[in-house]
Every structure is written in structure tokens, then in C-alpha cells.
Design a protein around this motif. Sequence first.
Motif, PDB file in Angstrom:
ATOM      1  N   SER A   1      19.107  -6.195  22.022  1.00  0.00           N
ATOM      2  CA  SER A   1      18.771  -6.229  23.449  1.00  0.00           C
ATOM      3  C   SER A   1      19.973  -6.575  24.308  1.00  0.00           C
ATOM      4  CB  SER A   1      17.655  -7.238  23.700  1.00  0.00           C
ATOM      5  OG  SER A   1      18.114  -8.561  23.489  1.00  0.00           O
ATOM      6  N   VAL A   2      20.877  -7.375  23.765  1.00  0.00           N
ATOM      7  CA  VAL A   2      22.016  -7.836  24.552  1.00  0.00           C
ATOM      8  C   VAL A   2      22.924  -6.660  24.946  1.00  0.00           C
ATOM      9  CG1 VAL A   2      24.118  -9.230  24.370  1.00  0.00           C
ATOM     10  CG2 VAL A   2      21.914 -10.220  23.760  1.00  0.00           C
ATOM     11  N   ALA A   3      22.858  -5.581  24.187  1.00  0.00           N
ATOM     12  CA  ALA A   3      23.653  -4.398  24.538  1.00  0.00           C
ATOM     13  C   ALA A   3      23.257  -3.839  25.901  1.00  0.00           C
ATOM     14  CB  ALA A   3      23.497  -3.332  23.457  1.00  0.00           C
ATOM     15  N   HIS A   4      22.029  -4.108  26.340  1.00  0.00           N
ATOM     16  CA  HIS A   4      21.612  -3.616  27.658  1.00  0.00           C
ATOM     17  C   HIS A   4      22.413  -4.268  28.782  1.00  0.00           C
ATOM     18  CE1 HIS A   4      18.460  -1.399  25.773  1.00  0.00           C
ATOM     19  NE2 HIS A   4      17.859  -2.481  25.305  1.00  0.00           N
ATOM     20  N   LEU A   5      22.946  -5.446  28.533  1.00  0.00           N
ATOM     21  CA  LEU A   5      23.795  -6.079  29.552  1.00  0.00           C
ATOM     22  C   LEU A   5      25.024  -5.213  29.791  1.00  0.00           C
ATOM     23  CD1 LEU A   5      23.699  -9.816  28.387  1.00  0.00           C
ATOM     24  CD2 LEU A   5      22.240  -8.671  30.061  1.00  0.00           C
ATOM     25  N   ARG A   6      25.553  -4.658  28.695  1.00  0.00           N
ATOM     26  CA  ARG A   6      26.729  -3.794  28.802  1.00  0.00           C
ATOM     27  C   ARG A   6      26.406  -2.564  29.640  1.00  0.00           C
ATOM     28  NH1 ARG A   6      27.976  -3.170  23.218  1.00  0.00           N
ATOM     29  NH2 ARG A   6      27.943  -5.441  23.252  1.00  0.00           N
ATOM     30  N   GLY A   7      25.214  -1.984  29.426  1.00  0.00           N
ATOM     31  CA  GLY A   7      24.809  -0.824  30.213  1.00  0.00           C
ATOM     32  C   GLY A   7      24.770  -1.143  31.694  1.00  0.00           C
ATOM     33  N   LYS A   8      24.199  -2.296  32.030  1.00  0.00           N
ATOM     34  CA  LYS A   8      24.095  -2.692  33.441  1.00  0.00           C
ATOM     35  C   LYS A   8      25.487  -2.916  34.044  1.00  0.00           C
ATOM     36  CE  LYS A   8      21.936  -4.446  37.153  1.00  0.00           C
ATOM     37  NZ  LYS A   8      21.203  -3.597  38.105  1.00  0.00           N
ATOM     38  N   VAL A   9      26.378  -3.522  33.265  1.00  0.00           N
ATOM     39  CA  VAL A   9      27.760  -3.708  33.728  1.00  0.00           C
ATOM     40  C   VAL A   9      28.362  -2.361  34.122  1.00  0.00           C
ATOM     41  CG1 VAL A   9      30.104  -4.118  32.851  1.00  0.00           C
ATOM     42  CG2 VAL A   9      28.335  -5.864  32.542  1.00  0.00           C
TER      43      VAL A   9
ATOM     44  N   GLY B   1      26.894   0.120  35.320  1.00  0.00           N
ATOM     45  CA  GLY B   1      26.219   0.782  36.429  1.00  0.00           C
ATOM     46  C   GLY B   1      24.884   1.418  36.103  1.00  0.00           C
ATOM     47  N   ARG B   2      24.405   1.290  34.842  1.00  0.00           N
ATOM     48  CA  ARG B   2      23.095   1.853  34.518  1.00  0.00           C
ATOM     49  C   ARG B   2      22.024   0.831  34.872  1.00  0.00           C
ATOM     50  NH1 ARG B   2      26.250   3.557  30.303  1.00  0.00           N
ATOM     51  NH2 ARG B   2      25.583   1.991  28.794  1.00  0.00           N
ATOM     52  N   PRO B   3      21.065   1.208  35.746  1.00  0.00           N
ATOM     53  CA  PRO B   3      20.007   0.251  36.112  1.00  0.00           C
ATOM     54  C   PRO B   3      19.226  -0.159  34.869  1.00  0.00           C
ATOM     55  CG  PRO B   3      19.948   2.192  37.535  1.00  0.00           C
ATOM     56  CD  PRO B   3      20.887   2.515  36.404  1.00  0.00           C
ATOM     57  N   PHE B   4      18.701  -1.379  34.903  1.00  0.00           N
ATOM     58  CA  PHE B   4      17.838  -1.843  33.821  1.00  0.00           C
ATOM     59  C   PHE B   4      16.543  -1.034  33.824  1.00  0.00           C
ATOM     60  CE2 PHE B   4      19.834  -6.249  34.284  1.00  0.00           C
ATOM     61  CZ  PHE B   4      20.421  -6.248  33.039  1.00  0.00           C
ATOM     62  N   THR B   5      16.115  -0.592  32.645  1.00  0.00           N
ATOM     63  CA  THR B   5      14.800   0.036  32.524  1.00  0.00           C
ATOM     64  C   THR B   5      13.786  -1.025  32.095  1.00  0.00           C
ATOM     65  OG1 THR B   5      15.150   0.489  30.190  1.00  0.00           O
ATOM     66  CG2 THR B   5      15.836   2.200  31.740  1.00  0.00           C
ATOM     67  N   TYR B   6      12.503  -0.669  32.194  1.00  0.00           N
ATOM     68  CA  TYR B   6      11.473  -1.578  31.691  1.00  0.00           C
ATOM     69  C   TYR B   6      11.715  -1.866  30.212  1.00  0.00           C
ATOM     70  CZ  TYR B   6       7.194  -3.265  29.646  1.00  0.00           C
ATOM     71  OH  TYR B   6       6.304  -4.010  28.924  1.00  0.00           O
ATOM     72  N   GLU B   7      12.038  -0.845  29.433  1.00  0.00           N
ATOM     73  CA  GLU B   7      12.205  -1.017  27.987  1.00  0.00           C
ATOM     74  C   GLU B   7      13.336  -2.010  27.684  1.00  0.00           C
ATOM     75  OE1 GLU B   7      11.722   1.931  29.505  1.00  0.00           O
ATOM     76  OE2 GLU B   7       9.651   2.103  28.781  1.00  0.00           O
ATOM     77  N   ALA B   8      14.442  -1.864  28.432  1.00  0.00           N
ATOM     78  CA  ALA B   8      15.582  -2.761  28.222  1.00  0.00           C
ATOM     79  C   ALA B   8      15.190  -4.200  28.569  1.00  0.00           C
ATOM     80  CB  ALA B   8      16.759  -2.318  29.092  1.00  0.00           C
ATOM     81  N   LEU B   9      14.516  -4.356  29.699  1.00  0.00           N
ATOM     82  CA  LEU B   9      14.142  -5.704  30.141  1.00  0.00           C
ATOM     83  C   LEU B   9      13.074  -6.302  29.229  1.00  0.00           C
ATOM     84  CD1 LEU B   9      14.230  -4.969  33.952  1.00  0.00           C
ATOM     85  CD2 LEU B   9      15.730  -6.562  32.726  1.00  0.00           C
ATOM     86  N   ARG B  10      12.201  -5.462  28.729  1.00  0.00           N
ATOM     87  CA  ARG B  10      11.178  -5.927  27.805  1.00  0.00           C
ATOM     88  C   ARG B  10      11.826  -6.471  26.529  1.00  0.00           C
ATOM     89  NH1 ARG B  10       5.499  -5.246  26.138  1.00  0.00           N
ATOM     90  NH2 ARG B  10       5.557  -6.485  24.261  1.00  0.00           N
ATOM     91  N   ALA B  11      12.806  -5.720  26.004  1.00  0.00           N
ATOM     92  CA  ALA B  11      13.501  -6.168  24.791  1.00  0.00           C
ATOM     93  C   ALA B  11      14.251  -7.475  25.069  1.00  0.00           C
ATOM     94  CB  ALA B  11      14.472  -5.087  24.310  1.00  0.00           C
ATOM     95  N   LEU B  12      14.894  -7.535  26.224  1.00  0.00           N
ATOM     96  CA  LEU B  12      15.625  -8.754  26.583  1.00  0.00           C
ATOM     97  C   LEU B  12      14.672  -9.946  26.727  1.00  0.00           C
ATOM     98  CD1 LEU B  12      18.266  -7.393  29.113  1.00  0.00           C
ATOM     99  CD2 LEU B  12      18.772  -8.937  27.205  1.00  0.00           C
ATOM    100  N   MET B  13      13.584  -9.763  27.466  1.00  0.00           N
ATOM    101  CA  MET B  13      12.653 -10.869  27.690  1.00  0.00           C
ATOM    102  C   MET B  13      11.997 -11.317  26.392  1.00  0.00           C
ATOM    103  SD  MET B  13      13.017 -11.784  30.752  1.00  0.00           S
ATOM    104  CE  MET B  13      14.665 -11.112  30.803  1.00  0.00           C
ATOM    105  N   ASP B  14      11.771 -10.367  25.482  1.00  0.00           N
ATOM    106  CA  ASP B  14      11.207 -10.723  24.193  1.00  0.00           C
ATOM    107  C   ASP B  14      12.160 -11.663  23.449  1.00  0.00           C
ATOM    108  OD1 ASP B  14       9.078 -10.433  22.313  1.00  0.00           O
ATOM    109  OD2 ASP B  14      10.439  -9.253  21.072  1.00  0.00           O
TER     110      ASP B  14
END
Lengths: 501, 501
Positions: free
Chosen positions: A95-103, A105-118
Motif C-alpha cells: 500500500s505504501v507504494a501508493h504514496l509514490r504515485g501521489k508524489v 501527481g496521480r490522484p489517490f483512488t478508493y482502492e489505493a486509500l482502502r489498502a492504505l487505511m487497512d
Amino acid sequence: MTFVRLHVRRAGIDTYQQPVVYMRSDCHVCRAEGFEAQAQVEVIDDGRHLLAILHHVSSDWLARDEIALSDIAWTTLGATDGDLVEVRHPPVLESVAHLRGKVHGRPFTYEALRALMDDVSHGRVADIHLASLITLCAGDGLDVPETVALTRAMIDVGERVTWDETPVMDKHCIGGLPGNRTTLLVVPIVAACGVTMPKTSSRAITSAAGTADTMEVLAPVDLDLAAMRRVVEREHGCIVWGGNTRISPADDILIRVERPLSLDSHGLLIASILSKKAAVGSQRVLIDLPVGPQTKVRSAAAAEVLSKGLVTVGAALGLQVRTVATDGTRPVGRGIGPALEAMDVMAVLERAPGAPQDLRERALVLAGWVLEMAGRAPDGTGRSMAREVLDDGRALAKFIAICEAQGGLRVPPRASHTHVVVAHASGTVAAIDTRLLARAAKLAGAPRDPSAGAVLHVQPGDRVEVAQPLLTLHAVSPGGLHYALNFMRTQLPVVRLEADA
Amino acid sequence: MTFVRLHVRRAGIDTYQQPVVYMRSDCHVCRAEGFEAQAQVEVIDDGRHLLAILHHVSSDWLARDEIALSDIAWTTLGATDGDLVEVRHPPVLESVAHLRGKVHGRPFTYEALRALMDDVSHGRVADIHLASLITLCAGDGLDVPETVALTRAMIDVGERVTWDETPVMDKHCIGGLPGNRTTLLVVPIVAACGVTMPKTSSRAITSAAGTADTMEVLAPVDLDLAAMRRVVEREHGCIVWGGNTRISPADDILIRVERPLSLDSHGLLIASILSKKAAVGSQRVLIDLPVGPQTKVRSAAAAEVLSKGLVTVGAALGLQVRTVATDGTRPVGRGIGPALEAMDVMAVLERAPGAPQDLRERALVLAGWVLEMAGRAPDGTGRSMAREVLDDGRALAKFIAICEAQGGLRVPPRASHTHVVVAHASGTVAAIDTRLLARAAKLAGAPRDPSAGAVLHVQPGDRVEVAQPLLTLHAVSPGGLHYALNFMRTQLPVVRLEADA
């Protein structure tokens, strides 16, 4: 890979919410796994998992075949003294890889945030990654769709309550204002009108009392969801501590890092509030925004922006949200500290002659709005319906019934030691510093000692004479008074007087 | 406010670079100051200051009038057993407010970054704030003017070296490639040509050996700036450990958080490299960019972008930078681990028959570029000049002279235990996993045991028969071999064979 097991025991060290484990640097596991100090490790005890930071011990209080756990690590793992545990490198967090995506410029998706919040909610995310996530959300880092997705993700990784009754009402106050215990008045007023209001509240984090701390001096608040449901089914309302549930559990963990990081994020604030409300089954929420120089919302313009976000995101989640900006420039009521605030609440409910009118008035306004939002009172008549219910004793009766249903009404404790702080000159009260006041109450012992805190005898605008009491400090020991007084002597005055010309 | 002092002692706990202090939760200072576990506190001992995280002790190994310090806290404070110290809330860090400005879209100024780097370099910034700063710099978070400002700020908060000679040359390699010890060859070749090259290197952080670790098995590297200057004045070159200086001190602290955070930042990477080079007085810098799937630079396009940034920022600082993209798809040389890599270097310098040709060739190319950049060799002739100096023994003589000047040439230690890993089938070597290879070498004991590690007997493309040796593990104990072998058994193969069809 073969694992060598270690005997587990308590370290007797409190590391707050950061689990820490202690191992000898020369133990076989550290050597075999290449564990360096400050590494993240996973401890496994009979199928239960713990993620913790490793500290290396070189002195003899720990044996080479032992692992010691800090208090929070011990509680989280649910270990028993002497259990044989396995220690290994934690799994890679995808899930932490989604932080890299946001850095990038890719907006967070529900799936990314769900994995992170989990992962966040299970304590798998290290503080530095939490800080990174919060930084990416800070300011306007989250747009409305991302905020909606984050709120949903926070709800979906926790428990969710549903109610048969409808509408289910809620209220919330953003940002601390000492003494602002309207919840303990709004819930019984609204419930006395037959409207459902299952309220979960928090304990103090940095303040001298949280709503749950104040309620706790009057009744048990440590109820699980089943017990909470029984109270609400019987009395329409409750005021319980939310920390015993897994309602939006990621939120509490994020707040632990957000606070010292001190970066405001609209999106995180909105998600934090609305996820708790939606998960607890609320349908219509009134939000109190005290506006003042020392509250979270500093200006009417800021309140306007925040209000718009809350209403929009709420609507996307099926929540009807209404906000009301209130005066956040002065403390509410007289008492600061769990028991002292509870006494203010009881005085208002009992219509005692000296009951604080500001607390009563705020509660009536908010309760009026809730009754109108619930469709119980026609528009424009909520406040007078609330006043009637308060003045004819129905609110008091309902409050007592709720307390009894939660486990029994209690008499607030009184502090054994008090000290009166008086004016050194005559003049007019120009302002009361709510932050310093809260700090003094905490040094006196609040909220750990529920009876400790401060009682204000003046309000801004009051005329005072020399030697007139300004406030009284309450503590359970002379030491508590001493700490609070020492603090007040070296700071700007808590009660600022404008001397006579 | 009156302060109660506490007796200080060592806790015997290694918390790596995160200073931690231990106090009884019921001690007078914690009560008076309201210190909660995990709070940041400032410890003052006779005018010396330490910022640390507080952990609360509830067991009897600590008395109520004592404070215990973790290893790094003890070293940082420079305390003596039994000193009476003061503990208080740390001063508010004004520099951290600049993070909020950046969140809200205001670019970092030099002044903001200077204030931040000053606090970072003195260990005053908490990990979560470091993580926030790194996140704000991540990706393209810093533009060129901000990167220049950050580099200047990093230089200005540390020591700065100047040299009488000119030009002062330097080289750097970005991203790990096991065995790529070209520095130990380039410095003596270049210095033998009379060109000044004062090289500071780092120790291993996550790899099996850093350049400083490898050099250390051949000569002392723990020199201060004065000693380094004496070596360079005598021999034109040196290879010392940079960690003993205050050259760009904020960088090391940022790297500690950057690494686990795993967010790449072009700006931070450029500032990290160039601040060290400029502060040590280098004027012209050759940067080796190994490109491969497991190195920091994954593609030729990424190398191009990074190269452009390095050259542009370097120019703004008065540094002439040249980059060269090299093959990063396979390990260099045979040995992995300090002594084993040093043996490869010595074999190349001594022109031994079995010396690794890939290491030799890379060193000649890089040395050739440095000689051309220095104006010592006409363009297009650097490599042949380098080869000549290596082949006629001047490079070896110069290397020995540098080692003697640094404190004396040493014979690399040899491991007492070895284990040969052989091919289980015949086939062709398809690839060597450089990450798993480094991990196996570390489990064998490298770099803590300088003689430990691995020696490769094959390279990608080699044809192997069943039972042919692929690599030999070296360790100082059977345990080290055991850990490394166990690891290799459970992972993807370090040496991947394509079996015969």
C-alpha cells in the motif's frame, strides 16, 4: 528459513502508541536476520502478529533468549509472560507504494486509500510513512473525490453500525474550546423529544477533558457496541466513549501523527469527522465550528470553506450535514476538567440559580438545530422546543435515565485541595487565554485526576476589584496545585486584565 | 519555572540514530512538566543540549531521581555518569513552519532551507517532520532554484574545506552495484598523474561494503580534516571516511529517514551529492550512473534527466559536473564484502593474471574521464594515459604511498570458514541477482566482519556444468555460513541458470 524463538516478557517501558521491542544485539535472531536497532520487526505469538520498532539492549536486564515488549506492544500482541515468539522481517507493505504515485501527481483512488487505511488501521504503517501520507493530504492535497474516497475507505476498514430508527442524529464540535460540553445537554434534550442520537465521544488528547472524560464522572462510558445499542433502544440516546469500538480505526492512528506534525489538511479533517459519523450509523449531523484565534477554525472565511467541504463530502456519502459557526473566543461555562465541567452540565440540567448561561444558551441553539434537522420541530421553533424540554425537567430526567442505562448515575468527585487566584489590581477582564487555562488545569491533574482542574469566576468584560477571585485551582494533592501555580507565575496571565486608567 | 534535576546514566539500549531518554512516569519532572511518553524533551547538562524522545519506565531498573540515556543520546550529550541534568520542553522549532508554507504552494527560499538544515544538522527535527520534508521534496517537488538553494544550505550549515591546488577533482557513483570499487583504482591513477583528488567515502548503510569499509581493510580511513589535508598535500590523493567530518551534516540525517521512506527525490539526491562535493572543496566531479533494474537509475532516460539536473545545479554552484552512464545489470569484480573487494582491487593494481577485467575496464574509463576533465590528458586520450599508469606500476606505487600516508598499508584479513555453492544442473548463467547476493554476503557477516562475504566464480553468459562452483561464501564462524546458506535456500537463486534444453 528456520526461526529461533525467544521468550517474551514485559519491558516495563511506556512508549505511548509506538510499539517497541527490546532484544539483545548479540542474540541469535538479531544476528541471523541482520536486525539493526530501529528496524521494524514482526513478532508472532501463536498466530497473533505485532509490528514494532526494535531497540537493542546491551546490558544484563535482558537475556539473550528473551524479547521484552513495551506496554503498547504487550497489549497489542496480547502476549503471556514466557510465551515463545517468532521474530522476523515484516512483510513488504504494498500500500505504501501508493504514496509514490501521489508524489508523481496521480490522484489517490478508493482502492489505493482502502489498502492504505487497512494497513494503517492494523498498525502496519510506520510513523514516517504516516507523516508522508499526511503531508500529501495537507492543505488542499486532497480534492473532493479523493476526500470522499478516503472517508469511504476509513469507514470500510472498520466496524459499521446500523439502526432500525430513522433519522439517526449526531452532533460534533471541531477544535477545542475549554468547557464546551454541549453534548451532555444536547443528547438528553433531543432524546427526550424521542429523536435517536447515539453519540460516541473521545477522551482528552491534549485538552484538560474530553466529552467522554466528562461523561465518565457521571456514568460509565466504556461500553461496547452491543451495550450501546441496548441504551439507545431504551432511551433514544447515549454518550459513550468511541475508543472501545473499531469505528473508523485508522483515524485515531493518523491523528497520533497529525497532531505533532501540525500540518492542517481539509481532506483529512473532513474524512476524520464524517467517517466516524457514517460508521456509527448517523444520517444527519450538526457540526459546531467555534471560530476564534485559539481554535482550529480561525476566521469566518475559514469556517465557510470547511463548511462547504463537510456538506459536499457528506452528501456524497448520504449524510446530511449542517454546520453552525459559534463564538470561539472565550471558554464556555466555568469549570475546566472532567468533574468541574460535569458540575456545570448538571447545574444547567437542574436549572440551578448559578448555572452557566453561556453553556445553556449554546446547548439550546444546537439542540434546536438538531430537532429541526430531525423534522421533529418545524423550522424556526427548534430552540424553543429545546428550552421547554430543558426547563420542564424532561432533559434532566432523560439524562439520569441515560446514565442509569449506561451503568448508573455517579456523583462527581470533589478535589481535596483548592487555591484561589485573585486579581492583583482592579480593572476589566480583557481576555481569557483558553490554551494557558487548559494547560494550568492539566498541570493541576486533569484529566488523569477527574476532580482536578480550574473554575473561572470571571468572564471577558467583567469588572474586577483588587483581591477579587479570578479562578480557583482544584487538585488532589498540594503538588498538583504547586505545578499549576508555578506555571501560571511564569506565563502570560490566563486572565488578562486591563487596568483602570 | 523551577527545575528539578535528575542523575544521568546509560540505559544500555541502542536506538540507532534516534536519541531516547528513559524517565520514571512518576518522577517529579514528568509530573511537573506534563511529559507524556513519546514526547520530545530537551536535556541540558552543563550547557550541552540534547533533543530526545521520552520513554516512560515503570519498573525498578530506574530510580525516580534518575534519567537513563540510550547509546546515541549518551554520545550526543557527552554526559558523565551521575551528572545532574535538567529536562524541559524543547524550544518551538520555527523552521518547521516552512513546511506549512511549501504545502500551501510557496516555494522554499534559501533562508527557509538554511533554517531547516541548521535544525536538521543539530538533530533538532523529529523523524515525522523529516519525513514530511522529504515528501515535499519527492519526485519533482523541488525545482532547479530550490535545489540550488537546498544544496547551498546543506553546505553552509557544515564545515567547508579549501585547497591551494587547482583543479580539485572528485568522482561519485550513484546507487549501489556490488563490487563496484573503482574509487580505489581511480584515485591512485589520477593522483599518480599529479592531479589532486581528495576523496571522502561512506561506509555501508544497506550494502555489504561501502568504499570506506573496503579501503579500511587496506589502510586507516578514520582521518580528520587536518590529517586528510596532510595526506593530500603529500600524495595528491586520499580515500578517507567522510563520517568523521561535519561536511554537509544534514545530509546523513536526511538519508536515515529517506531510505526507509523510499520516496525518490531528484532535488534531494542532487543536493545530497553536490553539497558533499562542494563542501569538501571539489571543483570538477565525474559521476558514474550505473543503469540497471536493481540500481537507483533504472533506464537511460532516467539517467539523462538526472544528469541534466546534476550538471545544471553543479554549474550554479561553480562545480563542473560530468556524468557517465554505465552498465548496472551485473556485479563488478568477484568479491562482495570489504576484504574480498579489496583483494579484487589489489589484483588489478598488481596486474595479477586472474584480476577481474570488468573492474579494471570501468576504472580505466572513469580515470580517463577525470584526467581529461582535469586538463591533464587531451580529449580522447585519458583512458590510454590511465592504462599506462596502471600497467607500468605507478598506480600501485601511488596506492601504497597513499595507504602509508593514511597510517600504513594493511594485509586484508581472510575468513576462517568458507562454503562453495555449486550448480545443481548444467546450463548458462542468465543473471546474477545483485540484491540477493548482497543480502547473502551480509548474512555471512559483511561488513561487520570485514573478511566475510561472497566470491563469484561465474558471470552472466558463462556456461556451467553440473557441480561447477558458482560462488564461495566466506565467514568468520560456521554460524555466518549457516545464516547465508539458509537464506539462499529459501530465496530465488542468486545465480540464475538457464538449463540446457
